[in-house]
Motif scaffolding. Structure first.
Motif, short mmCIF file in Angstrom:
data_model
loop_
_atom_site.label_atom_id
_atom_site.label_comp_id
_atom_site.label_asym_id
_atom_site.label_seq_id
_atom_site.Cartn_x
_atom_site.Cartn_y
_atom_site.Cartn_z
N LEU A 181 -10.35 6.47 -3.13
CA LEU A 181 -11.13 7.37 -2.81
C LEU A 181 -12.12 7.88 -1.60
O LEU A 181 -12.55 6.90 -2.04
N LEU A 182 -11.64 8.83 -0.63
CA LEU A 182 -13.39 9.08 0.00
C LEU A 182 -13.19 8.13 0.61
O LEU A 182 -14.26 7.47 1.09
N TRP A 183 -12.75 6.88 1.26
CA TRP A 183 -12.75 5.40 1.81
C TRP A 183 -14.01 4.77 0.58
O TRP A 183 -14.17 4.08 0.69
N VAL A 184 -14.50 5.04 -0.37
CA VAL A 184 -15.36 4.24 -1.23
C VAL A 184 -14.84 4.07 -2.68
O VAL A 184 -14.39 2.77 -2.73
N PHE A 185 -13.93 4.73 -3.09
CA PHE A 185 -13.97 4.69 -4.76
C PHE A 185 -13.05 4.28 -4.89
O PHE A 185 -11.19 4.92 -4.36
N LYS A 186 -12.55 3.13 -5.03
CA LYS A 186 -11.46 2.49 -6.10
C LYS A 186 -10.67 2.84 -6.76
O LYS A 186 -10.86 2.90 -7.66
N LEU A 187 -9.86 3.47 -6.89
CA LEU A 187 -9.37 3.78 -8.45
C LEU A 187 -8.15 2.94 -8.51
O LEU A 187 -6.81 2.54 -8.13
N PRO A 188 -7.50 2.33 -10.71
CA PRO A 188 -6.98 1.69 -10.01
C PRO A 188 -5.56 2.36 -10.12
O PRO A 188 -5.89 3.25 -10.72
N TRP A 189 -4.27 2.24 -9.97
CA TRP A 189 -3.38 2.68 -9.34
C TRP A 189 -1.78 1.68 -9.64
O TRP A 189 -1.33 1.85 -9.80
N HIS A 190 -1.94 1.01 -10.74
CA HIS A 190 -0.95 -0.32 -11.33
C HIS A 190 0.27 0.79 -12.40
O HIS A 190 0.96 0.32 -12.08
N TRP A 191 -0.14 2.07 -12.96
CA TRP A 191 0.98 1.89 -13.56
C TRP A 191 2.03 2.98 -13.03
O TRP A 191 3.50 2.99 -13.02
N ALA A 192 1.47 3.39 -11.35
CA ALA A 192 2.70 3.83 -10.31
C ALA A 192 3.60 2.40 -10.22
O ALA A 192 3.22 1.80 -9.33
N GLY A 193 4.81 2.83 -10.33
CA GLY A 193 6.33 1.51 -9.99
C GLY A 193 5.81 1.75 -8.28
O GLY A 193 6.16 2.30 -7.82
N THR A 194 6.70 0.42 -8.21
CA THR A 194 6.23 -0.22 -6.71
C THR A 194 7.64 -0.10 -6.43
O THR A 194 8.56 -1.09 -5.24
N THR A 195 9.45 -0.28 -7.19
CA THR A 195 10.30 -0.41 -6.75
C THR A 195 10.41 -1.81 -6.91
O THR A 195 9.96 -2.85 -7.41
N ALA A 196 11.18 -2.51 -6.11
CA ALA A 196 11.87 -3.85 -5.64
C ALA A 196 11.42 -4.00 -4.26
O ALA A 196 11.53 -5.05 -3.92
N ALA A 197 10.37 -3.17 -3.49
CA ALA A 197 10.20 -2.90 -2.39
C ALA A 197 9.19 -4.49 -2.12
O ALA A 197 7.88 -4.62 -3.01
N PRO A 198 9.25 -4.33 -1.17
CA PRO A 198 8.77 -6.05 -0.32
C PRO A 198 6.81 -5.36 -0.77
O PRO A 198 6.68 -4.40 -0.59
N SER A 199 5.67 -6.75 -0.94
CA SER A 199 4.68 -6.27 -1.14
C SER A 199 3.43 -5.51 -0.32
O SER A 199 3.02 -4.60 -0.55
N TRP A 200 3.95 -5.77 1.34
CA TRP A 200 3.90 -4.86 2.25
C TRP A 200 3.66 -3.55 2.06
O TRP A 200 3.17 -3.06 2.79
#
Lengths: 69, 212
Positions: B122-141
């Motif tokens: 957030l605001l290019w500085v604050f890093k918020l953990p967002w591990h709960w959001a699914g990523t489906t089976a998409a490649p890492s990139w």
């Protein structure tokens, strides 16, 4: 003197967002080729709604001397 | 007389903006949809030569307008002059694009083998953990780009909300990088064109400012 007419005047720093266009009930203002808001002097009655809506604050209500028109 | 009575389909684009932000909490891959908000304004300005996206279809603009006016969350004050100055608008655009390129570089690093960072910045500085959001089976990139892009969208929404509260509802539109870019494209496209010399009006000295 024939009196004065009020109308909106758009300053040079218009960001052409279109907030004024949505506000004008007389369709007197439009965005000219994505560059700036353009006021139709024949339609504008100078009500000032566009000036209040302009997020950049570049619209003024001006008085134009009828004799000079 | 009034044209406010009839609403058009594009007057509801704010729903798209809200849905987009909500979906990012559940599955970050939806963040890719935000590319529409990047590509469409550019395509319209390049092909059609207008800012129709900002003027009609921008969901964020509508959302900020609604929050500021209908919910009376805005102080409705004229923003400071520097906000609409060219140096600030194009300076912010440059900064925004630099951060965007950095985000693309991070995506490349993950593509090249670096580990996925499940954070939203957030605001290019604050890093918020967002591990709960699914990523489906998409490649890492693909997921990394989504996290980065969602960060950009959330950051700009927060900035928009802050300036909506402090100034006028659509103050974000004044320094929106996409708005600056599309206006720049139109200005280049129609270089030298100026409808009936409107800018000479004030210079003629026949006008007097009544209110602002």
């Amino acid at each position: 003197m024939l009196g004065t007419k009020k109308l909106a005047h758009v300053g040079d720093e218009c960001v052409s967002c279109g907030a004024c266009v949505k506000e004008c009930q007389l369709n007197a203002i439009s965005i000219y080729k994505g560059m700036y808001a353009d006021v139709d002097k024949n339609k504008c009655v100078g009500c000032g709604k566009c000036a209040k809506a302009c997020p950049a604050g570049v619209i003024e209500i001006i008085s134009k001397g009828a004799a000079a028109v | 007389m009034s044209k406010k009575i009839k609403k058009n389909w594009y007057d509801y684009m704010w729903i798209f903006s809200v849905t987009y932000l909500v979906l990012g909490f559940f599955n970050i891959i939806f963040a890719w949809l935000g590319l529409i908000c990047f590509i469409l304004p550019l395509a319209i300005s390049i092909i059609h030569g207008s800012k129709a996206y900002c003027n009609k279809y921008c969901g964020r603009g509508q959302l900020l307008d609604m929050l500021g006016r209908k919910f009376s969350l805005s102080r409705n004050k004229v923003p400071p002059k520097f906000l609409r100055s060219k140096w600030f608008r194009y300076g912010f655009l440059t900064f925004f694009m630099t951060m965007f390129l950095l985000m693309l570089y991070n995506t490349y690093l993950v593509f090249a083998g670096a580990s996925l960072k499940e954070v939203v910045t957030l605001l290019w500085v604050f890093k918020l953990p967002w591990h709960w959001a699914g990523t489906t089976a998409a490649p890492s990139w693909v997921a990394q780009f989504a996290f980065g892009f969602y960060s950009v969208m959330l950051t700009s929404t927060i900035l928009g909300i802050i300036t909506m509260i402090l100034f006028r509802p659509r103050s974000w539109c004044v320094y929106c990088p996409m708005g600056s870019m599309t206006q720049g494209i139109c200005t280049i496209k129609y270089k030298g064109e100026n409808k009936d010399g409107r800018k000479s009006e004030r210079d003629s000295g026949i006008v007097e400012v009544i209110s602002k």
